[in-house]
Design a protein around this motif. Sequence first.
Motif, mmCIF file in Angstrom:
data_model
loop_
_atom_site.group_PDB
_atom_site.id
_atom_site.type_symbol
_atom_site.label_atom_id
_atom_site.label_comp_id
_atom_site.label_asym_id
_atom_site.label_seq_id
_atom_site.Cartn_x
_atom_site.Cartn_y
_atom_site.Cartn_z
ATOM 1 N N SER A 1 0.837 -1.201 0.000
ATOM 2 C CA SER A 1 0.000 0.000 0.000
ATOM 3 C C SER A 1 0.873 1.252 0.000
ATOM 4 O O SER A 1 0.518 2.267 -0.591
ATOM 5 C CB SER A 1 -0.954 0.001 1.194
ATOM 6 N N LYS A 2 2.042 1.178 0.628
ATOM 7 C CA LYS A 2 2.962 2.321 0.630
ATOM 8 C C LYS A 2 3.458 2.607 -0.786
ATOM 9 O O LYS A 2 3.496 3.766 -1.215
ATOM 10 C CB LYS A 2 4.144 2.044 1.550
ATOM 11 N N GLU A 3 3.828 1.552 -1.531
ATOM 12 C CA GLU A 3 4.295 1.735 -2.904
ATOM 13 C C GLU A 3 3.190 2.295 -3.797
ATOM 14 O O GLU A 3 3.428 3.191 -4.617
ATOM 15 C CB GLU A 3 4.796 0.408 -3.477
ATOM 16 N N LEU A 4 1.971 1.795 -3.621
ATOM 17 C CA LEU A 4 0.851 2.300 -4.416
ATOM 18 C C LEU A 4 0.581 3.769 -4.108
ATOM 19 O O LEU A 4 0.287 4.559 -5.017
ATOM 20 C CB LEU A 4 -0.399 1.458 -4.166
ATOM 21 N N GLU B 1 2.838 5.935 -3.094
ATOM 22 C CA GLU B 1 3.929 6.694 -3.708
ATOM 23 C C GLU B 1 3.705 6.858 -5.210
ATOM 24 O O GLU B 1 3.959 7.925 -5.775
ATOM 25 C CB GLU B 1 5.272 6.002 -3.441
ATOM 26 N N ILE B 2 3.208 5.821 -5.866
ATOM 27 C CA ILE B 2 2.908 5.898 -7.301
ATOM 28 C C ILE B 2 1.793 6.907 -7.542
ATOM 29 O O ILE B 2 1.870 7.742 -8.446
ATOM 30 C CB ILE B 2 2.550 4.502 -7.857
ATOM 31 N N ALA B 3 0.750 6.843 -6.719
ATOM 32 C CA ALA B 3 -0.365 7.788 -6.860
ATOM 33 C C ALA B 3 0.100 9.219 -6.611
ATOM 34 O O ALA B 3 -0.305 10.153 -7.325
ATOM 35 C CB ALA B 3 -1.491 7.416 -5.899
ATOM 36 N N ASP B 4 0.962 9.412 -5.608
ATOM 37 C CA ASP B 4 1.495 10.751 -5.329
ATOM 38 C C ASP B 4 2.329 11.271 -6.495
ATOM 39 O O ASP B 4 2.269 12.456 -6.838
ATOM 40 C CB ASP B 4 2.335 10.738 -4.044
ATOM 41 N N ALA B 5 3.115 10.391 -7.104
ATOM 42 C CA ALA B 5 3.919 10.791 -8.266
ATOM 43 C C ALA B 5 3.017 11.229 -9.408
ATOM 44 O O ALA B 5 3.259 12.259 -10.049
ATOM 45 C CB ALA B 5 4.822 9.635 -8.699
ATOM 46 N N PHE B 6 1.966 10.466 -9.656
ATOM 47 C CA PHE B 6 1.018 10.807 -10.716
ATOM 48 C C PHE B 6 0.358 12.163 -10.424
ATOM 49 O O PHE B 6 0.262 13.024 -11.306
ATOM 50 C CB PHE B 6 -0.037 9.710 -10.838
#
Length: 174
Positions: A106-109, A111-116
């Motif tokens: 969930s942390k990686e997801l 981070e991906i959402a934050d990058a987007f």
Amino acid sequence: MPEHAQDDVVWAVRELNKRTRTQADILVELNDRLAVKGVTPISPSAFNRKAVRLKALRQRIETTREVMSGITDLTAGDLDDHAAKLGHLMMMLIAELVSDGEDRSSKELKEIADAFKSIVSGQKISADRRQKVEADADAKAAKTVAAVEKVAKQAGLSAETTTDLKSAFLGIGK
């Protein structure tokens, strides 16, 4: 693969990229070339794995080219060109990362959402800045045109001469 056989491998890759011959036909000729040099032939399964990897890489490169060439059509002048290209490339990489089939924490997801989210935010800031710069330029141009028309009228110049001046100095009219 021995160094003296690398040119044959490069040839095979080029043939695969041309897509004019079958993979089996290329393999037969490659193995004939290797045999002449005393190199062990390549198995069909090893050649197929390499061909599949090359095809995937070629498709990714073509997709990236399409994205880059189509960016200007997608942005319609609203976004700074460089920010748009970089943003779309980064979004494509994020989409590829998410769709690679691996389980993500969930942390990686997040981070991906934050990058987007950051990419989209950056594109909006770039678009807002560009619109402000264009609005400022339009306002200055309108003031300049008004000043030229006022001075031309005070000097008693004809409408045709005023149009010629605006065309020569400002690139408008005619």
